[in-house]
Enzyme design. Structure first.
Site, mmCIF file in Angstrom:
data_model
loop_
_atom_site.group_PDB
_atom_site.id
_atom_site.type_symbol
_atom_site.label_atom_id
_atom_site.label_comp_id
_atom_site.label_asym_id
_atom_site.label_seq_id
_atom_site.Cartn_x
_atom_site.Cartn_y
_atom_site.Cartn_z
ATOM 1 N N TYR A 166 0.818 -1.208 0.000
ATOM 2 C CA TYR A 166 0.000 0.000 0.000
ATOM 3 C C TYR A 166 0.860 1.269 0.000
ATOM 4 C CZ TYR A 166 -4.040 2.961 1.183
ATOM 5 O OH TYR A 166 -5.018 3.924 1.189
ATOM 6 N N GLU A 173 2.189 6.377 -7.089
ATOM 7 C CA GLU A 173 1.101 7.194 -7.627
ATOM 8 C C GLU A 173 1.409 8.685 -7.462
ATOM 9 O OE1 GLU A 173 -2.524 5.928 -5.777
ATOM 10 O OE2 GLU A 173 -2.063 3.816 -6.132
#
Length: 243
Positions: A166, A173
Site C-alpha cells: 500500500y 502514484e
C-alpha cells in the site's frame, strides 16, 4: 489511491454474529467466481509480462510499455466492482469501492495514458508492481472465499502484504502525478479557460495538486483501517487454531 477493497466475499470473518448475512444467490455466486478468476488471470498476465520484459531487456526502465494494454483493460474492468456493490451481490460500500476503483482508473487513463512523458518514469513501475501483486492476492482471496475454500496462506497474504504494498503503491502514484505536473501546466491538458459559452473554467493542473493533497488525510485512514482488519481477522484465525 491503491487501497485494497475490503468486501466482495460472502463469507464472514467471525463465527459469532447476531444475524447471519445472506450471501449472493447461486447465479450471482457463479458470476462472481468467473469474474474474479478472470481478473486473477489478467493480473497474472501483467505480472508475467513484467518479468518477461525485464529478463529480455535486463533493465526495469520502461517496463510499462510491455504491459500497457492489459493494464488498461483489467484495471478498467474493475469498474464492474462498483456495479456489484450497487446491485447488492457484494456486501461492500458503493462509495468506498467507487473511490478506490475510480482513483486507479483515473491514474491509469487521466495521468499515465494522457501524459506520455511520465510513462517511462520509474514511479509508474512502482505503483504498477504494487497493484499487480495486490490484485493477484485480492482476486484469489475473493475467488476461494466464494468457493468456501480459502487457504490460510492467501488469507494471510491478503492481510499482510498490504503493509508494504500500500505505501509502495501510494508513493508511486504520488510521484507519477508530480512528474506529470510540468507537462500538464505547459500544455493545458484537460483545462478549460474563460471566456467560453458555458462560462465555466477548469484547471487540471490545480486539480492534480488537490488530488495529491487529498492523499494526506485519506491514506492514513485507509491504511489503519486495513491494520485493524488484519488484527481482527488473523487474531480470529489464531484463536480458532488453538481451540
Amino acid at each position: 489511491m491503491s487501497a485494497p477493497a475490503m468486501g466482495t466475499t460472502k463469507t464472514a470473518h467471525t463465527d459469532v454474529a447476531p444475524k447471519k448475512k445472506r450471501g449472493p444467490g447461486a447465479l450471482a455466486t457463479a458470476y462472481l467466481v468467473i469474474y474474479n478468476v478472470v481478473m486473477t488471470a489478467g493480473w497474472l498476465v501483467i505480472a508475467v509480462g513484467l518479468v518477461r520484459a525485464y529478463l529480455v531487456r535486463g533493465s526495469y526502465h520502461g517496463l510499462y510499455f510491455s504491459i500497457e494494454k492489459p493494464l488498461k483493460f483489467f484495471q478498467t474492468g474493475a469498474l464492474l466492482e462498483i456495479l456489484h456493490c450497487a446491485v447488492g451481490i457484494v456486501p461492500s460500500s458503493v462509495v468506498l469501492t467507487g473511490f478506490q476503483v475510480l482513483s486507479r482508473v483515473f491514474l491509469t487513463w487521466a495521468v499515465t495514458h494522457s501524459v506520455r512523458e511520465v510513462q517511462s518514469e520509474d514511479s509508474v513501475l512502482l505503483f504498477v508492481s504494487a497493484w499487480t501483486i495486490t490484485e493477484i492476492i485480492r482476486y484469489s482471496f475473493y475467488t476461494f472465499s466464494l468457493l468456501n475454500h480459502l487457504p490460510y496462506l492467501i488469507k494471510w497474504a491478503r492481510y499482510t502484504f498490504f503493509l508494504v504494498l500500500y505505501p509502495m503503491g501510494v508513493t508511486g502514484e504520488l510521484l507519477t502525478i508530480y512528474a506529470a505536473l510540468p507537462y500538464v501546466q505547459k500544455t493545458g491538458l484537460y483545462s478549460v479557460t474563460l471566456p467560453n459559452k458555458y462560462n465555466f473554467s477548469f484547471d487540471y493542473y490545480t486539480f492534480l495538486i488537490l488530488t495529491m493533497v487529498s492523499y494526506i488525510p485519506l491514506f492514513p485512514q485507509l491504511y489503519f483501517h486495513m491494520m485493524r482488519q488484519r488484527k481482527k481477522v488473523l487474531a480470529h484465525v489464531e484463536e480458532y487454531k488453538t481451540e
